[in-house]
Design a protein around this motif. Sequence first.
Motif, mmCIF file in Angstrom:
data_model
loop_
_atom_site.group_PDB
_atom_site.id
_atom_site.type_symbol
_atom_site.label_atom_id
_atom_site.label_comp_id
_atom_site.label_asym_id
_atom_site.label_seq_id
_atom_site.Cartn_x
_atom_site.Cartn_y
_atom_site.Cartn_z
ATOM 1 N N LYS A 57 1.969 -13.800 2.837
ATOM 2 C CA LYS A 57 1.254 -12.761 2.199
ATOM 3 C C LYS A 57 0.078 -12.509 2.692
ATOM 4 C CE LYS A 57 -0.619 -15.419 -1.496
ATOM 5 N NZ LYS A 57 -1.951 -15.022 -1.337
ATOM 6 N N THR A 58 -0.740 -13.584 3.200
ATOM 7 C CA THR A 58 -2.191 -13.205 3.681
ATOM 8 C C THR A 58 -1.843 -12.552 4.894
ATOM 9 O OG1 THR A 58 -2.842 -15.092 2.420
ATOM 10 C CG2 THR A 58 -4.139 -13.974 3.727
ATOM 11 N N LYS A 60 0.827 -11.499 6.857
ATOM 12 C CA LYS A 60 1.642 -10.288 6.960
ATOM 13 C C LYS A 60 1.942 -10.019 8.646
ATOM 14 C CE LYS A 60 0.624 -8.463 2.655
ATOM 15 N NZ LYS A 60 1.314 -7.676 1.574
ATOM 16 N N SER A 79 5.681 -12.042 -0.404
ATOM 17 C CA SER A 79 5.288 -11.450 -1.623
ATOM 18 C C SER A 79 5.769 -10.064 -2.033
ATOM 19 C CB SER A 79 3.684 -11.587 -1.869
ATOM 20 O OG SER A 79 3.094 -10.718 -0.986
ATOM 21 N N THR A 80 6.481 -9.357 -1.142
ATOM 22 C CA THR A 80 6.668 -7.969 -1.194
ATOM 23 C C THR A 80 8.247 -7.749 -0.553
ATOM 24 O OG1 THR A 80 5.849 -7.070 0.839
ATOM 25 C CG2 THR A 80 4.486 -6.986 -1.143
ATOM 26 N N GLU A 83 7.436 -6.957 3.318
ATOM 27 C CA GLU A 83 7.168 -8.175 4.160
ATOM 28 C C GLU A 83 8.591 -8.938 4.501
ATOM 29 O OE1 GLU A 83 4.256 -11.113 2.297
ATOM 30 O OE2 GLU A 83 3.889 -9.659 1.328
ATOM 31 N N VAL A 99 8.015 -13.792 -5.642
ATOM 32 C CA VAL A 99 7.780 -13.041 -7.007
ATOM 33 C C VAL A 99 9.063 -12.696 -7.586
ATOM 34 C CG1 VAL A 99 6.893 -10.910 -7.670
ATOM 35 C CG2 VAL A 99 5.738 -11.936 -5.660
ATOM 36 N N GLY A 100 8.998 -12.835 -9.020
ATOM 37 C CA GLY A 100 10.361 -12.705 -9.648
ATOM 38 C C GLY A 100 10.803 -11.143 -9.459
ATOM 39 N N TRP A 396 4.420 -1.925 0.300
ATOM 40 C CA TRP A 396 5.528 -2.330 -0.468
ATOM 41 C C TRP A 396 6.696 -1.699 0.279
ATOM 42 C CZ3 TRP A 396 0.832 -0.784 -2.292
ATOM 43 C CH2 TRP A 396 0.232 -1.856 -2.779
#
Lengths: 396, 396
Positions: A57-58, A60, A79-80, A83, A99-100, A396
Motif C-alpha cells: 500500500k505504501t 504501489k 489496500s485497494t 492495487e 481491508v474489509g 482506486w
Amino acid sequence: MTYGSARMKEPNVPNRKTLLTLPTPCLVLDRAKLRRNIARMKAACARTGVKLRPHLKTAKSIEVARLFDGPDSPGIAVSTLLEAEYFASNGIRDIQYAVGITPDKLDRVAAIQREGARVTLITDDLGTAQAICRHATEANAVFHVQIEIDCGERRSGVEPDSPLVLEIARTLAGDENVVFDGVMTHAGHSYGCRSLKEIEAVAEAERLAVVTAAERIRATGIPCPTVSVGSSPTALHARHLEGVTETRAGVFMFGDVFQAQILTCDLEDLAVSVLTEVTGHRADLRHMTVDAGALAMSKDRSTENVSNDVGFGLAADIDGSVYSPQLTIARVYQEHGLIPVALPHALDDFTIGSRLRIYPNHVCMTASMYPRYFVVDSEESDGIEVVEEWKRISGW
Amino acid sequence: MTYGSARMKEPNVPNRKTLLTLPTPCLVLDRAKLRRNIARMKAACARTGVKLRPHLKTAKSIEVARLFDGPDSPGIAVSTLLEAEYFASNGIRDIQYAVGITPDKLDRVAAIQREGARVTLITDDLGTAQAICRHATEANAVFHVQIEIDCGERRSGVEPDSPLVLEIARTLAGDENVVFDGVMTHAGHSYGCRSLKEIEAVAEAERLAVVTAAERIRATGIPCPTVSVGSSPTALHARHLEGVTETRAGVFMFGDVFQAQILTCDLEDLAVSVLTEVTGHRADLRHMTVDAGALAMSKDRSTENVSNDVGFGLAADIDGSVYSPQLTIARVYQEHGLIPVALPHALDDFTIGSRLRIYPNHVCMTASMYPRYFVVDSEESDGIEVVEEWKRISGW
Ligand SMILES: Cc1ncc(COP(=O)(O)O)c(C=O)c1O
Ligand SMILES: Cc1ncc(COP(=O)(O)O)c(C=O)c1O
C-alpha cells in the motif's frame, strides 16, 4: 553557523540524469536503503519464524514488490482493488486484500481471479460472510476469506473472544464455494508506542488476539491455516510470534520521519524523499520558500505527537544528509513550502534554484501524489544519479 | 432519532450510470452548484468592475475552465507548469503562472509559449528578474512578468513600499525581450478571517498593496498595466477594487466545509463530494467505517480552527443533503474513515454497502487524488445520474 552552499540545477548532459537535472518537485527512492530495510525486516521474520507478506500500500510499485521474491515471501497484501488489479496483471498470484470487503466489490475480485491470481478477502461481519457465500455461488467463483480480528486498534475487526468469530467461521467453512483461510489482525495502535517495551507489549497483544481466535475456531473442528499479523513496529520488534504464520508490514520498506521517531528505523534509513528547489527568500521574515507544498508533501502531521515535530517535512541536502541545525517545512500552501531559518544570512547558503531533499512525516501519504520513483543508489552509485525509474500507481 | 436508510449499490443498467452504481471512493461534481458558484463570483466581479481570472489549481480540468469563457474572463491562473502545459494544449491562450518562477523552469515556459500560449510569470526577486532577462535573450523568447507583492500574507512577495519593487520593475521594463506586465498579490490571510468585516478589511489591504506598488512604479515612468489581486473570500466580499484590473479566485467554484465556515459560501453550495460506501460496523465502539480514508479525503484539518470541526469530512446522503444530527469522519487511516454515531442503533440506517457523500474540509487537497470528476446535476437531472465525466490532472 553555515549550512554549506546547497547545489543548483545543472545543465542536461546526454545519458546522464541526476537529482540536479530533474524537474521539481519529484519523488526520490534510494534503492540501497530500500534493500537494507527489506533485509532487516526479513531478518526479523527469520528470527520470529514467520513468513513475510509485504504490504504494498505504501510502495504501489511492481519493481518494489519484486525485491521480496523468494520462498519466505509467499505473496503480498494490498489496500485497494486497483492495487490488486495492478499487481495481478504484473504476475503476482497471491494477494491479500487487507481491508474489509463489501458485497459491492466482489465482482471486481472475481474478475481479477479469472485472470489467474488469488485474492484473499477479509471480513468482520456475518452478513457480509453470507453475502460472500451467495455471491460465490451466483458468480461461479471461489473466494478465500479470513476473519479480521481486533487486537486493540479499535478500528475494525471482531473481538477475539466474541461468539461472532465462530459464527463467521462456520458460515465461511460451511460453503463449498468459499475457502475459510484463517484469521488476521493489524496492531495499528503500535503507532502510539514510544518505547521498545511498549511495542513488544502491543506485538504480544496482536499475536495473542489472533492465536486465541484461531484456537477457538480449531476447537470447533474447523481448520484455520493462516494466522496473520502485522504492522511495521510490531513485525520488527515482536519478542516471539508463536502460533502466527505470517506478518504483513508496509511502511518499513521506505521509512519516514515519524517511523524513525517511533523506533521502526533511523533517520539514515529513510529511503524516500521529495526533491525540491528553493523558489524564494524572505530575509525579513527569516524564511525561504520551496516548491514542495501541501500537495508535494501531504498535510500529514504525524510528528506533531512525537519527540521532534518536523512540521511537514525534514530538509536534507542533495545527498540526503539532514541539516544541522535542523531545517523543516514549517508551513505549507498548495504549492509553497516555507522553511524558517534562525538567522537571515543562512539564506545565503540556499540560492534560489538550489536543491534540497525533504523527508516526509508519513511516506504513504506523500508518495501517493507521484506517478513514479526516480531511483538513486547511495551504495552502487554516487547517490544522485537516477539509475532507474519505477512507475507507481494511485487511486482506486 | 433516525437518519433514514442510506441507499445501497444498485445493479448496473445499460446506459445509466449513477452514484448508486459507481465504484467507491470517487469524486462527484454537481454541475448545477458549480454553475451557480461561478455566476455568483461573476456577479461580484461585475459589481467591483474587475475581470475574473479563475485560478484552476483546484479544478485542474479543461471542462471547468470552459465554463468561464467570455469577455469578462480573459484567461486563467495556474499553480504548476503541468497545469500550464495541460491548459495550453487544450487551447487556453492566456495563462498566469501564479507561483514565483525560478530560472530552472524557464525552458518549460518557453516551450509552452512556442506552441502559442502566453504564460505570464511572477517574481519577487531581483536576481531572478535578471535571470529572466538573460534567459529571454539566450532562448530567443519573450517573457511577460509581474512583480509579486506581499499584502500581509507573509509567504512570498515584496513589501509594496520596498525599493525592491522599483529595482525589479526597472530591470524587467528595461529589457527588450521581457514585457513588464504589472503587479499581483494574494491575500491568503483572508482564510484567517471569521467575519465579513474582517474580510472586507483584508480585501482593502490587498487592494491597497498592489495599487500602491503600481502607483510607485508608474511614478517612475514605467507603465504598469495589470494590477491583480485575489483569494475567494476577498474577491467575493471586497467593498470596492478601485485601481485593480483583475482578480484571481479558485476554491470558490467548488467550495468546501472550511470555506462555508469562513463565509465564502453556504453548505448548500458545495459542488464537490467524495462518494463512499459503508464498509463495516462496530456497534460496540459506536462507529461505522467507510472506504473514504486519508487518501480519499486528504489529511487536511482546516476546520479544526473554525466554529464547527468536521474532522476529515462532513457526511451527507446520496442526494448530497447533510445529516442531522451531523455525521463526520472523525478518524482516518490510509483507506478507512471512521464515522462515530451517538447511539449504536443509528447504524441500522447504514447497512454495509450503503452509500454516503462526504464534503471535504479543503477541496483542493481532496480533489488532487482523483483522475476524474463524475458529474451530476441537481437541477437538470435527478442529481445522482452521472451526466458527464470530466478528466482532471494532478502532479507537476
Ligand atoms: C491491515 C493492515 N495490515 C498491515 C498494515 C501495514 O502496517 P505498516 O505500514 O505499519 O507496516 C496496515 C497498514 O495500515 C494495515 O492496515
Ligand atoms: C497566488 C494565488 N492567487 C489566487 C489564489 C486563489 O485563492 P482561492 O483559492 O482562495 O480563491 C491562490 C490560492 O492559493 C494563490 O496562491
